[in-house]
Write a protein that holds these residues in place. Structure first.
Motif, mmCIF file in Angstrom:
data_model
loop_
_atom_site.group_PDB
_atom_site.id
_atom_site.type_symbol
_atom_site.label_atom_id
_atom_site.label_comp_id
_atom_site.label_asym_id
_atom_site.label_seq_id
_atom_site.Cartn_x
_atom_site.Cartn_y
_atom_site.Cartn_z
ATOM 1 N N ASP A 9 0.827 -1.205 0.416
ATOM 2 C CA ASP A 9 0.009 -0.266 0.014
ATOM 3 C C ASP A 9 0.826 1.207 -0.234
ATOM 4 O O ASP A 9 2.353 0.913 0.538
ATOM 5 C CB ASP A 9 -1.573 0.569 1.132
ATOM 6 C CG ASP A 9 -1.779 1.304 1.636
ATOM 7 O OD1 ASP A 9 -2.094 1.605 0.565
ATOM 8 O OD2 ASP A 9 -2.268 1.566 2.557
ATOM 9 N N SER A 53 4.286 1.152 -8.004
ATOM 10 C CA SER A 53 3.588 -0.183 -7.561
ATOM 11 C C SER A 53 4.422 -0.644 -8.524
ATOM 12 O O SER A 53 4.457 -2.028 -7.728
ATOM 13 C CB SER A 53 2.071 -0.389 -8.770
ATOM 14 O OG SER A 53 1.427 0.973 -8.431
ATOM 15 N N VAL A 70 -2.797 -6.103 -3.616
ATOM 16 C CA VAL A 70 -2.460 -4.454 -3.816
ATOM 17 C C VAL A 70 -3.421 -3.857 -3.080
ATOM 18 O O VAL A 70 -4.473 -3.389 -3.561
ATOM 19 C CB VAL A 70 -2.199 -3.425 -5.633
ATOM 20 C CG1 VAL A 70 -2.503 -2.303 -6.331
ATOM 21 C CG2 VAL A 70 -1.317 -4.946 -6.104
ATOM 22 N N ASN A 73 -6.097 1.317 -3.390
ATOM 23 C CA ASN A 73 -7.684 1.658 -4.465
ATOM 24 C C ASN A 73 -6.480 2.304 -5.093
ATOM 25 O O ASN A 73 -7.371 2.454 -6.556
ATOM 26 C CB ASN A 73 -8.484 2.740 -3.499
ATOM 27 C CG ASN A 73 -9.672 1.627 -2.855
ATOM 28 O OD1 ASN A 73 -8.829 1.746 -1.505
ATOM 29 N ND2 ASN A 73 -11.004 1.478 -3.048
ATOM 30 N N THR A 76 -4.790 -0.079 -7.742
ATOM 31 C CA THR A 76 -4.900 -0.555 -7.955
ATOM 32 C C THR A 76 -5.553 0.061 -9.638
ATOM 33 O O THR A 76 -5.888 -1.208 -10.608
ATOM 34 C CB THR A 76 -6.011 -0.956 -7.719
ATOM 35 O OG1 THR A 76 -6.159 -2.532 -5.954
ATOM 36 C CG2 THR A 76 -7.036 -2.282 -7.974
ATOM 37 N N THR A 77 -6.350 1.488 -9.305
ATOM 38 C CA THR A 77 -7.331 1.500 -10.727
ATOM 39 C C THR A 77 -5.877 1.827 -12.117
ATOM 40 O O THR A 77 -6.336 1.840 -12.902
ATOM 41 C CB THR A 77 -8.103 2.908 -9.802
ATOM 42 O OG1 THR A 77 -7.349 3.983 -8.896
ATOM 43 C CG2 THR A 77 -9.078 1.961 -9.111
ATOM 44 N N ILE A 80 -2.908 -2.198 -12.270
ATOM 45 C CA ILE A 80 -2.752 -3.616 -11.668
ATOM 46 C C ILE A 80 -3.151 -4.210 -12.549
ATOM 47 O O ILE A 80 -2.513 -5.346 -13.183
ATOM 48 C CB ILE A 80 -4.267 -4.113 -10.928
ATOM 49 C CG1 ILE A 80 -4.074 -5.370 -10.193
ATOM 50 C CG2 ILE A 80 -5.580 -3.774 -11.493
ATOM 51 C CD1 ILE A 80 -4.655 -5.820 -8.991
ATOM 52 N N GLY A 93 -6.671 -6.999 -6.360
ATOM 53 C CA GLY A 93 -6.830 -5.984 -6.395
ATOM 54 C C GLY A 93 -7.894 -5.100 -5.297
ATOM 55 O O GLY A 93 -8.858 -5.885 -4.655
ATOM 56 N N GLU A 95 -11.484 -2.293 -5.472
ATOM 57 C CA GLU A 95 -11.898 -1.210 -5.831
ATOM 58 C C GLU A 95 -13.392 -1.164 -5.084
ATOM 59 O O GLU A 95 -13.325 -1.172 -3.949
ATOM 60 C CB GLU A 95 -12.447 -1.766 -6.844
ATOM 61 C CG GLU A 95 -12.065 -1.897 -8.059
ATOM 62 C CD GLU A 95 -12.262 -3.192 -9.388
ATOM 63 O OE1 GLU A 95 -13.482 -2.540 -9.676
ATOM 64 O OE2 GLU A 95 -11.889 -3.995 -9.878
ATOM 65 N N THR A 118 -8.415 7.636 -7.290
ATOM 66 C CA THR A 118 -8.585 6.657 -7.774
ATOM 67 C C THR A 118 -10.412 7.027 -8.077
ATOM 68 O O THR A 118 -11.095 6.885 -9.010
ATOM 69 C CB THR A 118 -9.520 6.234 -6.702
ATOM 70 O OG1 THR A 118 -8.298 5.585 -5.561
ATOM 71 C CG2 THR A 118 -10.890 5.518 -6.491
#
Length: 259
Positions: A9, A53, A70, A73, A76-77, A80, A93, A95, A118
C-alpha cells in the motif's frame, strides 16, 4: 503451497485489508510493504503510481511471494492491469465497493469518499457505469485524510473537521450509503459512526478482498497446507510507530526498510 502473500500500500492503510486476510486465512504467512515515504499515491500522476507499484511488486517477488494483494485503491485503479500482464503470479486488487452500495441503497443516492487518483481513474468510472445505473453517486475527494492517518491523527480535531466538511454535501443530497474508496479510511469508521446518522450504511472492501484472496489461492492450488499460525512481516520506509499501533500484533515483525 509455501511462500507468503505479499501486500503493498502507499502506507499503513492497507493494514485494514491485512487484518481481514489474516482473519480468513490464519495459516498463511504475509509480507506487508508500506510505502509511506511516498504517501499519498492519490496526488501523483498515473506514471508515478505505476512506477511505485512496479518497485513494490518487484521487492515482494524477491521475497518469494506467491501472490500479491495491491491493498491500495489508487494503485489498483492505475496499475493492476500492467502488473497482471507483466508478472507471473496472481494479483488481487481493491476497487471501491460501488456494486454492494448500489444494491443496498433505498434513496438511490450513494456517497463515495476516495482519493483523487481513484476518482479520476478509468477503472473507477467503468465500475460506476457498470453497477450504478439509475443511482446518483456523489464523489468526494478525501484530501488530507491519508496524511492525517499516516501520522497517527485518526481521532484528531482536524480529522473530524475535514470529515464534516466532506460529508455535509453528501448528507444534503440524502445519501444512505457511504463507500470508503481508500484502504486508509476504515480506520475512520468509529469517527464516521459518531458523525453520520444511524441509517447510513458504511461500506468498505476489506472482507470481500479477503474472500477473493482465499478463492484465488484455492483456484491456483496455492493454499498453505500448514496448520501452524501464519508469520507476519512488515516493512515501512518511514517511522514505524504508527504501523506498530495499527497492526497491534506482538508476534509480528515490524522493521524500517530503506526502499
Amino acid at each position: 503451497m509455501q511462500g507468503p502473500i505479499g501486500i503493498f500500500d502507499s502506507g499503513v492503510g492497507g493494514t485494514s485489508i491485512w487484518k481481514e486476510i489474516k482473519k480468513m486465512l490464519p495459516h498463511e504467512d504475509t509480507i506487508y510493504l508500506a510505502d509511506s515515504a511516498n504517501a499519498p499515491y492519490g496526488e501523483k500522476s498515473k506514471e508515478e503510481i505505476l512506477a511505485l507499484s512496479i518497485k513494490n511488486t518487484e521487492f515482494l517477488i524477491q521475497q518469494n511471494c506467491k501472490m500479491i494483494v495491491v491493498a491500495c485503491n489508487t494503485a489498483t485503479t492505475n496499475a493492476i492491469d500492467y502488473l497482471r500482464a507483466n508478472y507471473g503470479i496472481p494479483f488481487i486488487g481493491i476497487e471501491p465497493a460501488i456494486k454492494p452500495a448500489a444494491l443496498h441503497t433505498k434513496t438511490k443516492k450513494v456517497g463515495i469518499l476516495a482519493t483523487k487518483g481513484t476518482l479520476s481513474s478509468s477503472l473507477f468510472h467503468n465500475t460506476s457505469k457498470l453497477f450504478a445505473e439509475g443511482i446518483t453517486v456523489i464523489e468526494q475527494e478525501g484530501k488530507g485524510l491519508v496524511e492525517l492517518i499516516e501520522t497517527g491523527q485518526i481521532n484528531s480535531v482536524v480529522t473530524r473537521g475535514l470529515l464534516l466538511s466532506f460529508l455535509r454535501p453528501m448528507l444534503e443530497q440524502d445519501i444512505d450509503c457511504l463507500v470508503l474508496g481508500c484502504t486508509h479510511y476504515p480506520y475512520l469508521i468509529p469517527l464516521l459512526k459518531d458523525i453520520l446518522p444511524e441509517h447510513i450504511t458504511i461500506i468498505d472492501s476489506g472482507e470481500a478482498v479477503a474472500r477473493q484472496t482465499k478463492a484465488i489461492l484455492e483456484k491456483n492450488g496455492l493454499l498453505n497446507p500448514s496448520d501452524h499460525e501464519g508469520q507476519h512481516v512488515f516493512y515501512s520506509n518511514q517511522e514505524i510507530e504508527v504501523l506498530k499501533n495499527l497492526v497491534d500484533d506482538s508476534n509480528a515483525q515490524i522493521s524500517y526498510l530503506d526502499f
